[in-house]
Design an enzyme around this catalytic site. Structure first.
Site, PDB file in Angstrom:
ATOM      1  N   ASN A  10       0.869  -1.174   0.000  1.00 62.00           N
ATOM      2  CA  ASN A  10       0.000   0.000   0.000  1.00 62.00           C
ATOM      3  C   ASN A  10       0.907   1.225   0.000  1.00 62.00           C
ATOM      4  O   ASN A  10       1.474   1.579   1.032  1.00 62.00           O
ATOM      5  CB  ASN A  10      -0.893  -0.018   1.253  1.00 62.00           C
ATOM      6  CG  ASN A  10      -1.728   1.247   1.373  1.00 62.00           C
ATOM      7  OD1 ASN A  10      -1.842   2.013   0.413  1.00 62.00           O
ATOM      8  ND2 ASN A  10      -2.305   1.477   2.546  1.00 62.00           N
ATOM      9  N   LYS A  12       0.038   4.155  -0.254  1.00 62.63           N
ATOM     10  CA  LYS A  12      -0.686   5.310   0.302  1.00 62.63           C
ATOM     11  C   LYS A  12      -0.522   6.513  -0.651  1.00 62.63           C
ATOM     12  O   LYS A  12      -0.507   6.321  -1.849  1.00 62.63           O
ATOM     13  CB  LYS A  12      -0.207   5.636   1.717  1.00 62.63           C
ATOM     14  CG  LYS A  12      -0.138   4.409   2.628  1.00 62.63           C
ATOM     15  CD  LYS A  12       0.053   4.799   4.054  1.00 62.63           C
ATOM     16  CE  LYS A  12       0.404   3.573   4.876  1.00 62.63           C
ATOM     17  NZ  LYS A  12      -0.029   3.651   6.247  1.00 62.63           N
ATOM     18  N   HIS A  94      -9.730   0.830   4.470  1.00 63.98           N
ATOM     19  CA  HIS A  94      -8.479   1.113   5.197  1.00 63.98           C
ATOM     20  C   HIS A  94      -8.777   2.061   6.364  1.00 63.98           C
ATOM     21  O   HIS A  94      -9.569   2.985   6.235  1.00 63.98           O
ATOM     22  CB  HIS A  94      -7.443   1.722   4.252  1.00 63.98           C
ATOM     23  CG  HIS A  94      -6.071   1.746   4.859  1.00 63.98           C
ATOM     24  ND1 HIS A  94      -5.689   2.688   5.780  1.00 63.98           N
ATOM     25  CD2 HIS A  94      -5.016   0.902   4.706  1.00 63.98           C
ATOM     26  CE1 HIS A  94      -4.440   2.437   6.155  1.00 63.98           C
ATOM     27  NE2 HIS A  94      -4.009   1.357   5.522  1.00 63.98           N
ATOM     28  N   GLU A  96      -7.212   4.467   7.607  1.00 62.12           N
ATOM     29  CA  GLU A  96      -6.964   5.892   7.383  1.00 62.12           C
ATOM     30  C   GLU A  96      -8.176   6.541   6.719  1.00 62.12           C
ATOM     31  O   GLU A  96      -8.477   7.708   6.957  1.00 62.12           O
ATOM     32  CB  GLU A  96      -5.689   6.076   6.536  1.00 62.12           C
ATOM     33  CG  GLU A  96      -4.442   5.786   7.365  1.00 62.12           C
ATOM     34  CD  GLU A  96      -3.204   5.474   6.555  1.00 62.12           C
ATOM     35  OE1 GLU A  96      -3.206   5.667   5.322  1.00 62.12           O
ATOM     36  OE2 GLU A  96      -2.225   5.006   7.169  1.00 62.12           O
ATOM     37  N   GLU A 166      -5.691  -5.234  10.321  1.00 61.68           N
ATOM     38  CA  GLU A 166      -4.726  -4.156  10.530  1.00 61.68           C
ATOM     39  C   GLU A 166      -5.080  -3.401  11.816  1.00 61.68           C
ATOM     40  O   GLU A 166      -5.886  -2.460  11.775  1.00 61.68           O
ATOM     41  CB  GLU A 166      -4.768  -3.181   9.356  1.00 61.68           C
ATOM     42  CG  GLU A 166      -4.359  -3.783   8.035  1.00 61.68           C
ATOM     43  CD  GLU A 166      -3.728  -2.752   7.126  1.00 61.68           C
ATOM     44  OE1 GLU A 166      -2.615  -2.998   6.671  1.00 61.68           O
ATOM     45  OE2 GLU A 166      -4.329  -1.682   6.905  1.00 61.68           O
ATOM     46  N   GLY A 172       1.790   2.300  10.790  1.00 58.97           N
ATOM     47  CA  GLY A 172       2.700   3.444  10.678  1.00 58.97           C
ATOM     48  C   GLY A 172       3.326   3.857  11.998  1.00 58.97           C
ATOM     49  O   GLY A 172       3.924   4.925  12.107  1.00 58.97           O
ATOM     50  N   SER A 212       3.040  -2.069  10.509  1.00 59.86           N
ATOM     51  CA  SER A 212       4.486  -2.015  10.810  1.00 59.86           C
ATOM     52  C   SER A 212       5.215  -3.314  10.507  1.00 59.86           C
ATOM     53  O   SER A 212       6.109  -3.730  11.258  1.00 59.86           O
ATOM     54  CB  SER A 212       4.711  -1.585  12.267  1.00 59.86           C
ATOM     55  OG  SER A 212       4.213  -0.278  12.456  1.00 59.86           O
TER      56      SER A 212
HETATM   57  C1  PEP Z   1      -1.053   0.163   5.862  1.00 64.79           C
HETATM   58  O1  PEP Z   1      -1.117   1.350   5.581  1.00 64.79           O
HETATM   59  O2  PEP Z   1      -1.898  -0.631   5.416  1.00 64.79           O
HETATM   60  C2  PEP Z   1       0.047  -0.295   6.704  1.00 64.79           C
HETATM   61  C3  PEP Z   1       0.024  -1.527   7.152  1.00 64.79           C
HETATM   62  O3  PEP Z   1       1.037   0.607   6.985  1.00 64.79           O
HETATM   63  P1  PEP Z   1       2.449   0.335   7.713  1.00 64.79           P
HETATM   64  O4  PEP Z   1       3.015  -0.930   7.141  1.00 64.79           O
HETATM   65  O5  PEP Z   1       3.272   1.528   7.388  1.00 64.79           O
HETATM   66  O6  PEP Z   1       2.164   0.183   9.177  1.00 64.79           O
END
Ligand code: PEP
Length: 255
Positions: A10, A12, A94, A96, A166, A172, A212
């Site tokens: 992703n 983003k 997601h 976000e 997630e 993040g 992460s």
């Molecule tokens: C994500 O945005 O789906 C995600 C898992 O981000 P990160 O790996 O940066 O935590």
């Protein structure tokens, strides 16, 4: 039954259109990696140019879609448009977007239905925030999300869905769920799928972990029974790091 593995990137809102081909091209050059399907989900503006890289081992996906086929939805893109462009996957729900778009939660089920109807595979995201985890209400919270977002879908369609657990507190932040924490939730999601749609779907559905994921923590997570790969944000922008994660998933599949 052995489930095939997935590692989805992703991006983003990162990477300029002029840089996208170089980054995705380096990933494409490292593939295929045994037993793993890699998916790159760049911003909408990069989809068209990256489509030429699509292959058996590398698929291109979008990060969101509108639930309507067309119409007065300025700034939005429909599932049909993504499919027509050649996309294979679309991320839906997601955290976000759930956090920043007030109507997002209520639209997720319709977005998944629109994606499935057009032949796009949804990567459906669920997961709890930190206060819920601290109250130890995470299992119930995610079950409620699944009930709200997936329970009205039809068997015959839902087979194509990929679920990404997630935890919001891990996205993040540099703080991943432990393999045990992730496995507990993945097993619970699989049980919910079996109870709701039957054991075949429960057994076959790929459930990814996201939050992460890095080269250093990928193998321990990927070795868990119910973890079938990853949705990777930050680390997907570094080719070496990302490819190491894909190798960890491949290695865990060969165990
Ligand atoms: C994500 O945005 O789906 C995600 C898992 O981000 P990160 O790996 O940066 O935590």
């Amino acid at each position: 039954m052995e489930r095939s593995r997935i590692v989805a990137a992703n991006w983003k809102m990162n990477v300029l259109p002029s840089e996208a081909m170089s980054l995705a091209g380096q990933v494409a050059q490292a593939l295929p990696i045994k037993n793993v399907e890699v998916i790159i989900c760049p911003p909408f503006t990069h989809l068209f140019s990256l489509m030429s890289l699509q292959s058996e081992s590398l698929k291109i996906g979008a990060q969101n879609c509108n639930e309507n086929p067309f119409g007065a939805h300025t700034g939005d893109i429909s599932a049909q448009m993504l499919k027509d462009l050649g996309c294979s996957y679309v991320i839906i729900g997601h955290s976000e977007r759930r956090a920043r778009q007030s109507t997002e939660n209520a639209r997720i089920s319709a977005k998944i239905r629109a994606a499935l109807q057009t032949g796009l595979k949804p990567i459906y995201c669920c997961g709890e925030g930190l206060p819920i985890r601290e109250k130890e209400a995470h299992i119930e919270f995610v079950k409620d999300q699944l009930e709200t977002d997936l329970s009205t879908l039809q068997t015959g369609h839902i087979e194509e869905i990929v679920i990404a657990y997630e935890p919001v507190w891990a996205i993040g932040t540099g703080k991943n769920a432990s393999p045990e924490q992730a496995q507990e939730m993945h097993a619970s999601i699989r049980k919910w799928l079996s109870d709701r749609f039957g054991s075949v779907l429960g057994t076959q559905t790929r459930i990814l972990y996201g939050g992460s994921v890095k080269a250093v923590n990928a193998l321990a997570l990927a070795k868990q029974n119910d973890i079938d790969g990853f949705l990777v944000g930050g680390a997907s922008l570094n080719v070496d790091e990302f490819i190491k994660i894909v190798h960890s998933v491949s290695e865990s599949a060969n165990d």
